[in-house]
Design an enzyme around this catalytic site. Sequence first.
Site, short mmCIF file in Angstrom:
data_model
loop_
_atom_site.label_atom_id
_atom_site.label_comp_id
_atom_site.label_asym_id
_atom_site.label_seq_id
_atom_site.Cartn_x
_atom_site.Cartn_y
_atom_site.Cartn_z
N HIS A 234 -41.79 15.03 8.61
CA HIS A 234 -41.16 15.59 9.81
C HIS A 234 -41.16 17.11 9.75
CE1 HIS A 234 -39.64 11.49 10.37
NE2 HIS A 234 -39.48 11.84 11.63
N LYS B 220 -35.60 19.17 10.43
CA LYS B 220 -34.93 17.88 10.27
C LYS B 220 -34.06 17.94 9.01
CE LYS B 220 -35.78 12.90 10.29
NZ LYS B 220 -34.74 12.67 11.28
#
Length: 132
Positions: free
Chosen positions: A21, A25
């Site tokens: 990600h 995040k």
Amino acid sequence: MMRFAELAAPYFESAEIIELHHDLKIDAPSGTALATAQRMSAASKDWNEDPTTKTVIEGARGGALEGIPIHSVRLRGLVAHQEVLLGTTGQSLSIRHDTTDRTSFMPGVLVAIRKVGDTPGLTVGLDALLGL
């Protein structure tokens, strides 16, 4: 992708999940990776033990949920990606989903909006709405 991994799980002896990600995040592993591991574990409890006997760097093997290792990557330039690797004697299967732009989530949002009136209770994920 989660459904495909769940269907394949009983036919393999080992599995690992790699989720990648964007660098903003804050949690690891992702909820998608956790849900994927839970669904795979529900489909098969017969996973090989981790053969690693020497870990040179702490955490190098990632974490594990119900016998399935999960590795989390946080890197600038990514959006959301997940790969499930499954293996057994003489073969392996890779199932990968790559999101390269957040606009790719919109078709799923539209499916959910269109079906919300006909779907009582709580629905998690799109696979139930897609008939998977």
